[in-house]
Design an enzyme around this catalytic site. Sequence first.
Site, PDB file in Angstrom:
ATOM      1  N   LYS A 165       0.826  -1.199  -0.128  1.00  0.00           N
ATOM      2  CA  LYS A 165       0.030  -0.094  -0.123  1.00  0.00           C
ATOM      3  C   LYS A 165       0.898   1.267   0.033  1.00  0.00           C
ATOM      4  O   LYS A 165       0.601   2.275  -0.730  1.00  0.00           O
ATOM      5  CB  LYS A 165      -0.915  -0.063   1.189  1.00  0.00           C
ATOM      6  CG  LYS A 165      -2.238  -1.002   0.868  1.00  0.00           C
ATOM      7  CD  LYS A 165      -2.950  -1.222   2.259  1.00  0.00           C
ATOM      8  CE  LYS A 165      -3.849  -2.544   2.129  1.00  0.00           C
ATOM      9  NZ  LYS A 165      -4.311  -3.233   3.132  1.00  0.00           N
ATOM     10  N   GLN A 222      -4.746  -2.043   9.506  1.00  0.00           N
ATOM     11  CA  GLN A 222      -4.664  -3.202   8.839  1.00  0.00           C
ATOM     12  C   GLN A 222      -5.315  -4.347   9.750  1.00  0.00           C
ATOM     13  O   GLN A 222      -4.797  -4.463  10.848  1.00  0.00           O
ATOM     14  CB  GLN A 222      -3.022  -3.357   8.822  1.00  0.00           C
ATOM     15  CG  GLN A 222      -2.787  -4.804   8.010  1.00  0.00           C
ATOM     16  CD  GLN A 222      -3.296  -4.563   6.489  1.00  0.00           C
ATOM     17  OE1 GLN A 222      -3.102  -3.753   5.905  1.00  0.00           O
ATOM     18  NE2 GLN A 222      -4.110  -5.910   6.250  1.00  0.00           N
ATOM     19  N   ASP A 230     -11.432   2.932   4.202  1.00  0.00           N
ATOM     20  CA  ASP A 230     -11.624   1.514   4.047  1.00  0.00           C
ATOM     21  C   ASP A 230     -13.068   0.994   4.092  1.00  0.00           C
ATOM     22  O   ASP A 230     -13.524  -0.061   4.250  1.00  0.00           O
ATOM     23  CB  ASP A 230     -10.797   0.546   4.939  1.00  0.00           C
ATOM     24  CG  ASP A 230     -10.327  -0.640   4.288  1.00  0.00           C
ATOM     25  OD1 ASP A 230     -10.426  -0.809   3.109  1.00  0.00           O
ATOM     26  OD2 ASP A 230      -9.855  -1.712   4.877  1.00  0.00           O
TER      27      ASP A 230
END
Length: 299
Positions: free
Chosen positions: A54, A98, A121
């Site tokens: 990323k 994450q 996200d």
Amino acid sequence: MPATILDGRALAQRIQAEIRAAASECLAGRGFAPGLGVVLVGDDPASAMYVRMKRRACERVGIQSKASVLPGSAAQADVEAAVRAFTQDPAIHGILVQLPLPEHIDEEAVLQEISLEKDVDGIHPINLGRLGMRGRQPSFTPATPTGVMALIREAGLPIEGMRAAVIGRSNIVGLPAALMLTNANATVTLCHSRTRDLPAVARAADIVVAAVGRPEMVKGDWLKPGAIVIDVGSNSVPDPASKKGYRYVGDVEFASAQAVAGWITEVPGGVGPMTITMLLSNTMEAARRSAASTAARPQ
Ligand code: NDP
């Protein structure tokens, strides 16, 4: 005729070129680069690899990324504080936690620390809830299913009225994919490990999304001829012929599925590149919204 490949790499490149142009315009015109804050807890090698990928992708398109890396033994308060620091940082427009977090960490409490407008996200419980509610709009939708929807649209067929089978009901992939397909007016069956006669359910579907984590589980004879097949799975299997000793396969048995489907994604090269690209796209959009709300504020 074998199924047409829905090429995630090519689509991702096209979208990333647009993001790069928008990020450079943002820097030149408004004097700041879009910023992504990533929180990584623990030393799980797969998670560390995703975070590295990323960061590199951010560099490629001109998004600044900052990582907050905490040890696996970090306390709940420290993880929440790391997310809060990004929420309060005006140079950060998007936040990614994450997952999975270590078992002793309360994931929901951590995700609640992400401000809704930085939830690139789409994983904040309120955003996920809004995705499932009629007449509500989440700030952002989760990256992987957003990429899945973009790939389905590449087939160029109207999704409205189609039957879809989503196999897998995780919070980050299967469930939001089913909600997004429902919002696009498909009729969706959300399948999981207790679904009876899964091949028959899949065979009735015009769209099959496989997000299970079981190598090559979905076979060609599970599919309706001409179906759109999106393979989210990313499973490493031993491969003595490869230098690394392993290779990645999806949740769909590609050769038999390609012989029946109308459109299909590959692994790698399908959903994977789209997931990262949708995260970048959401971060660019968050920066744009932040700039617009600053400009609209009375001085
Ligand atoms: P999870 O393990 O969280 O969920 C798997 C789902 O599959 C569960 O809902 C489970 O059912 C269901 N399932 C398991 N076995 C079966 C079975 N035999 N029949 C039907 N359903 C079954 O996985 P994720 O959603 O996180 O990931 C799924 C796959 O997608 C993995 O291969 C992962 O690596 C990949 N992935 C790829 C991404 C990308 O960018 N390419 C991003 C994210 C994930 P139940 O709920 O009943 O347990």
